[in-house]
Write an enzyme that holds these catalytic residues in place. Sequence first.
Site, mmCIF file in Angstrom:
data_model
loop_
_atom_site.group_PDB
_atom_site.id
_atom_site.type_symbol
_atom_site.label_atom_id
_atom_site.label_comp_id
_atom_site.label_asym_id
_atom_site.label_seq_id
_atom_site.Cartn_x
_atom_site.Cartn_y
_atom_site.Cartn_z
ATOM 1 C CB SER A 94 9.283 -1.596 9.887
ATOM 2 O OG SER A 94 8.877 -0.410 8.313
ATOM 3 C CG LEU A 108 9.738 -5.006 1.918
ATOM 4 C CD1 LEU A 108 10.198 -4.917 0.739
ATOM 5 C CD2 LEU A 108 9.444 -6.368 2.296
ATOM 6 C CG HIS A 119 5.283 1.156 8.866
ATOM 7 N ND1 HIS A 119 4.959 1.206 7.443
ATOM 8 C CD2 HIS A 119 6.191 1.160 9.103
ATOM 9 C CE1 HIS A 119 5.947 0.560 7.284
ATOM 10 N NE2 HIS A 119 6.837 0.212 8.258
ATOM 11 C CG LEU A 121 0.650 9.870 16.363
ATOM 12 C CD1 LEU A 121 1.396 8.726 17.774
ATOM 13 C CD2 LEU A 121 1.476 10.863 16.356
ATOM 14 C CE1 TYR A 165 3.342 12.453 12.872
ATOM 15 C CE2 TYR A 165 1.803 13.446 11.174
ATOM 16 C CZ TYR A 165 1.644 12.129 12.320
ATOM 17 O OH TYR A 165 1.130 11.178 12.212
#
Length: 226
Positions: A94, A108, A119, A121, A165
């Site tokens: 988002s 939000l 948010h 994976l 990551y």
Amino acid sequence: MMSVVGTTPFIKPMTSPSSVSPGQRRHTLPASEFRPLNTQDAISVFEIEREAFISVSGDCPLHLDEVRHFLTLCPELSMGWIEEGRLVAFIIGSLWDQDRLTTDALTLHKPHGSTVHVHVLAVHRTFRQQGKGPILMWRYLQYLRCLPSVRRAVLMCEDFLVPFYRKSGFKVLGRCAITVANLSFTEMWYPISGHAYMRRNSEAIRFPQLTSPLERPGTAGERTDT
Ligand SMILES: CC(C)(COP(=O)(O)OP(=O)(O)OC[C@H]1O[C@@H](n2cnc3c(N)ncnc32)[C@H](O)[C@@H]1OP(=O)(O)O)[C@@H](O)C(=O)NCCC(=O)NCCS
């Protein structure tokens, strides 16, 4: 700042070379496809989350109502990997509008933000350890480069996933202000310049037709634009 809504470039489905020949009508599901998720995918998403997170720690990044919430508000910031009709991996994002993540970022969507908050994976259990997570992340980051208002992606992860990551090109921002139960997180970011949108008919929009796992390793952070 422009919202990404309405400017979403087409996500080209990936099909296997053998699935359709010229002039032949397809009678089977595409072997493999990347596409944005929608609310009808929410249950499949949550099933993967349930196994990946809830069975391990009792909680998960997005509860079912939150999955539906984000897939309603910003489906264009999600990406699913579907193989023969089955969801095997997904990302849900988002927009966020501050330098660092705060608790509000968990629930939000800030339509005018220029940061994509990744948010979650997750890869379905039976498809892990095959390089699918990094491939999906690579395609997602390439896709974000086609969204003109997006400047960077951020995520929070447990420390043990920092090396994972990093391999996708994310860099450490520092400790995340958010804690969940007794868990703390590292915040990581990935720069996205957005200029690829201007070259939508060039290499940026032609998502690679992945034919080999060789296309995945460690290249996600290597920028080819100038
Ligand atoms: C993390 C995840 C997305 C990786 O996807 P994948 O397709 O299996 O990724 P890969 O095939 O590259 O291999 C797994 C890599 O994930 C990382 N990884 C996964 N679980 C890990 C763990 N418990 N500890 C450390 N590294 C881990 C490692 O880098 C590992 O590579 P390695 O085996 O060479 O050390 C997948 O394991 C998953 O869905 N896990 C559950 C959900 C999750 O933790 N998501 C991330 C937080 S939002």
